[in-house]
Design an enzyme around this catalytic site. Structure first.
Site, PDB file in Angstrom:
ATOM      1  N   SER A 146      53.313  41.633  37.406  1.00  0.00           N
ATOM      2  CA  SER A 146      52.173  41.977  36.482  1.00  0.00           C
ATOM      3  C   SER A 146      51.063  42.532  37.039  1.00  0.00           C
ATOM      4  O   SER A 146      50.248  43.428  36.558  1.00  0.00           O
ATOM      5  CB  SER A 146      51.860  40.778  35.716  1.00  0.00           C
ATOM      6  OG  SER A 146      51.607  39.710  36.440  1.00  0.00           O
ATOM      7  N   ILE A 178      46.362  38.089  47.693  1.00  0.00           N
ATOM      8  CA  ILE A 178      46.506  37.105  48.746  1.00  0.00           C
ATOM      9  C   ILE A 178      47.799  36.591  49.263  1.00  0.00           C
ATOM     10  O   ILE A 178      48.082  36.622  50.151  1.00  0.00           O
ATOM     11  CB  ILE A 178      45.600  35.845  47.968  1.00  0.00           C
ATOM     12  CG1 ILE A 178      44.196  36.067  47.654  1.00  0.00           C
ATOM     13  CG2 ILE A 178      46.048  34.627  48.899  1.00  0.00           C
ATOM     14  CD1 ILE A 178      43.488  34.919  46.809  1.00  0.00           C
ATOM     15  N   ASN A 236      36.168  32.095  47.704  1.00  0.00           N
ATOM     16  CA  ASN A 236      35.967  33.192  47.245  1.00  0.00           C
ATOM     17  C   ASN A 236      36.372  34.348  48.146  1.00  0.00           C
ATOM     18  O   ASN A 236      35.743  34.834  49.013  1.00  0.00           O
ATOM     19  CB  ASN A 236      34.496  33.654  46.863  1.00  0.00           C
ATOM     20  CG  ASN A 236      34.016  32.859  45.651  1.00  0.00           C
ATOM     21  OD1 ASN A 236      33.500  31.739  46.101  1.00  0.00           O
ATOM     22  ND2 ASN A 236      33.924  33.234  44.472  1.00  0.00           N
ATOM     23  N   ASP A 260      60.234  35.901  37.128  1.00  0.00           N
ATOM     24  CA  ASP A 260      59.121  34.894  36.711  1.00  0.00           C
ATOM     25  C   ASP A 260      59.464  33.444  36.997  1.00  0.00           C
ATOM     26  O   ASP A 260      60.545  33.176  37.373  1.00  0.00           O
ATOM     27  CB  ASP A 260      59.219  34.804  34.900  1.00  0.00           C
ATOM     28  CG  ASP A 260      57.786  33.808  34.447  1.00  0.00           C
ATOM     29  OD1 ASP A 260      58.018  32.516  34.525  1.00  0.00           O
ATOM     30  OD2 ASP A 260      57.116  34.509  33.972  1.00  0.00           O
ATOM     31  N   ASP A 310      31.063  31.193  33.850  1.00  0.00           N
ATOM     32  CA  ASP A 310      30.218  31.276  35.059  1.00  0.00           C
ATOM     33  C   ASP A 310      29.608  29.812  35.267  1.00  0.00           C
ATOM     34  O   ASP A 310      29.434  29.113  34.493  1.00  0.00           O
ATOM     35  CB  ASP A 310      29.273  32.258  34.929  1.00  0.00           C
ATOM     36  CG  ASP A 310      30.057  33.585  35.399  1.00  0.00           C
ATOM     37  OD1 ASP A 310      30.957  33.956  35.781  1.00  0.00           O
ATOM     38  OD2 ASP A 310      29.178  34.622  35.241  1.00  0.00           O
ATOM     39  N   ARG A 366      28.097  31.538  46.388  1.00  0.00           N
ATOM     40  CA  ARG A 366      29.402  31.463  46.436  1.00  0.00           C
ATOM     41  C   ARG A 366      29.845  31.421  47.963  1.00  0.00           C
ATOM     42  O   ARG A 366      28.958  31.645  48.632  1.00  0.00           O
ATOM     43  CB  ARG A 366      30.196  32.783  45.900  1.00  0.00           C
ATOM     44  CG  ARG A 366      29.957  33.165  44.540  1.00  0.00           C
ATOM     45  CD  ARG A 366      30.783  31.995  43.580  1.00  0.00           C
ATOM     46  NE  ARG A 366      30.499  32.348  42.342  1.00  0.00           N
ATOM     47  CZ  ARG A 366      29.619  31.924  41.625  1.00  0.00           C
ATOM     48  NH1 ARG A 366      28.661  31.231  41.875  1.00  0.00           N
ATOM     49  NH2 ARG A 366      29.610  32.147  40.144  1.00  0.00           N
ATOM     50  N   TYR A 401      40.481  28.901  33.261  1.00  0.00           N
ATOM     51  CA  TYR A 401      41.310  28.990  34.470  1.00  0.00           C
ATOM     52  C   TYR A 401      40.952  27.838  35.411  1.00  0.00           C
ATOM     53  O   TYR A 401      42.255  27.552  36.039  1.00  0.00           O
ATOM     54  CB  TYR A 401      40.789  30.388  35.172  1.00  0.00           C
ATOM     55  CG  TYR A 401      41.117  30.606  36.505  1.00  0.00           C
ATOM     56  CD1 TYR A 401      42.327  30.816  37.060  1.00  0.00           C
ATOM     57  CD2 TYR A 401      39.980  30.017  37.614  1.00  0.00           C
ATOM     58  CE1 TYR A 401      42.606  30.757  38.498  1.00  0.00           C
ATOM     59  CE2 TYR A 401      40.267  30.257  38.979  1.00  0.00           C
ATOM     60  CZ  TYR A 401      41.538  30.460  39.173  1.00  0.00           C
ATOM     61  OH  TYR A 401      41.818  30.451  40.569  1.00  0.00           O
ATOM     62  N   LEU A 403      32.190  41.290  44.786  1.00  0.00           N
ATOM     63  CA  LEU A 403      32.133  42.486  45.421  1.00  0.00           C
ATOM     64  C   LEU A 403      32.899  43.758  45.028  1.00  0.00           C
ATOM     65  O   LEU A 403      32.331  44.825  45.367  1.00  0.00           O
ATOM     66  CB  LEU A 403      32.744  42.113  46.900  1.00  0.00           C
ATOM     67  CG  LEU A 403      32.877  43.226  48.080  1.00  0.00           C
ATOM     68  CD1 LEU A 403      31.552  43.846  48.302  1.00  0.00           C
ATOM     69  CD2 LEU A 403      33.568  42.527  49.303  1.00  0.00           C
TER      70      LEU A 403
END
Length: 342
Positions: free
Chosen positions: A39, A17, A175, A55, A296, A225, A146, A196
């Site tokens: 990373s 992104i 998404n 970093d 989920d 989504r 997350y 996907l």
């Protein structure tokens, strides 16, 4: 487009992104500087922009970047660890990278007089609504480490905005799929873990794709989504930079931070995503059903009125477009990333 070149620092700007946002900003006349620890990001995505490897928590490095690039007018903060099941298994690493790292980054930016930030947030911070649609005022109820790191960072940054000169737009991504239509950047993971990417991987291997859960309270039992093309997402960042001051000022003149959903406004279930994939490729992939993964949820899709009103932006690409551009990228990415050649 800015009247004169302005410099934008993108953390995580060598990732999927961040690099696509960088390309969109460059196309719009901005200069782009990237900070990435590589990373998961790729140096190959930064050949037309200045890259610093390191970093976000390294204050001395931030000082050097600002000294080297005195025209930085805003920061797009994309750097984060983002895999939901991994966050369940490694929560300490996720909180260190996403929360502590962001705090140290902001401290360094403010020390250097940089006060405008776009934060890459996530729609995963929302609780599940009865009709699966959420706007920016919907309840926050993250369901994974997350997602909680994203919610914590939003709250932390809002507090910092209230007590300092920091000004913030939190862009809540739904998404992302697709690739830069010019095929400059795209997914760099050999076997991506999102729906996907898993469909593409399983199809290439001749194996069935596993739908993780078919008893969610959606129209067909699979998760729902809002799949947004990454180029639409990138265009929204350009609009947010262009309109930054008016957005954070707000109608009352005293706003310091603003959240904006970035989605299409249309929900697509996992089964419908498979149908779209079959439609684009012209054959059917086998499907099996498995249990939900850790972290989920049933899912959600965006109400996009705020983005349309305040950014003058709306998504223009379809799910089929996103699948088509993803396939084009996977076919061509070996030209840019030889280690991922098919």
């Amino acid at each position: 487009m800015p009247t004169e070149p302005k410099t934008i620092l993108i953390t995580g700007g060598a990732g999927f992104i961040g690099s696509t946002v960088g390309s969109a900003l460059i196309d719009a006349g901005y200069q782009v500087v990237v900070l990435d620890n590589l990373s998961t990001g790729r140096e190959e995505f930064c050949t037309d922009r200045k890259l610093y490897v390191g970093d976000i928590a390294d204050g001395q490095l931030i000082d050097r970047i600002v000294a080297d690039n005195p025209g930085i007018s805003a920061v797009v903060h994309c750097a984060a660890s983002i895999v939901v099941p991994e966050s369940v298994a490694e929560p300490i690493r996720y909180y260190n990278n996403n929360v502590v790292g962001t705090l140290k980054l902001v401290e360094s930016l403010l020390r250097n007089g940089i006060t405008r930030m776009l934060f890459s947030s996530s729609a995963s911070i929302y609780g599940v609504a009865e009709d699966f649609t959420v706007d920016e005022n919907s309840p926050i109820d993250p369901s994974s480490p997350y997602a909680r790191t994203k919610a914590h960072v939003e709250g932390m940054l809002a507090d910092i905005c209230d007590g300092t000169d920091l000004r913030l737009i939190s862009l809540r991504y739904f998404n992302p799929i697709g690739a830069d239509p010019k095929m400059r950047t795209g997914l760099a993971l050999e076997k991506p873990s999102h729906a996907l990417g898993m469909i593409l991987t399983r199809d290439a291997e001749g194996e069935p794709f596993t739908v993780t859960g078919d008893t969610w309270p959606t129209r067909d039992g699979s998760g729902v989504r809002d799949y947004i093309h990454v180029w639409d997402l990138a265009a929204a960042h350009v609009a947010a930079i262009d309109n930054f001051d008016s957005v954070v000022t707000g109608p009352d003149g005293d706003c310091t931070h603003r959240a904006i959903n970035l989605g299409t406004g249309t929900g697509t279930t996992v089964f419908e995503l498979v149908e779209a994939y079959n439609r684009v490729v012209g054959h059917e992939i086998a499907v099996e059903v498995g249990p939900p993964r850790p972290g989920d949820v049933a899912g959600a899709y965006a109400q996009t009125g705020r983005a349309e009103k305040e950014l003058g932006w709306r998504a223009t690409h379809s799910v089929d477009d996103g699948i088509r551009d993803t396939l084009r990228w996977f076919d061509r990415r070996g030209d840019i990333l030889p280690d991922l050649a098919r």
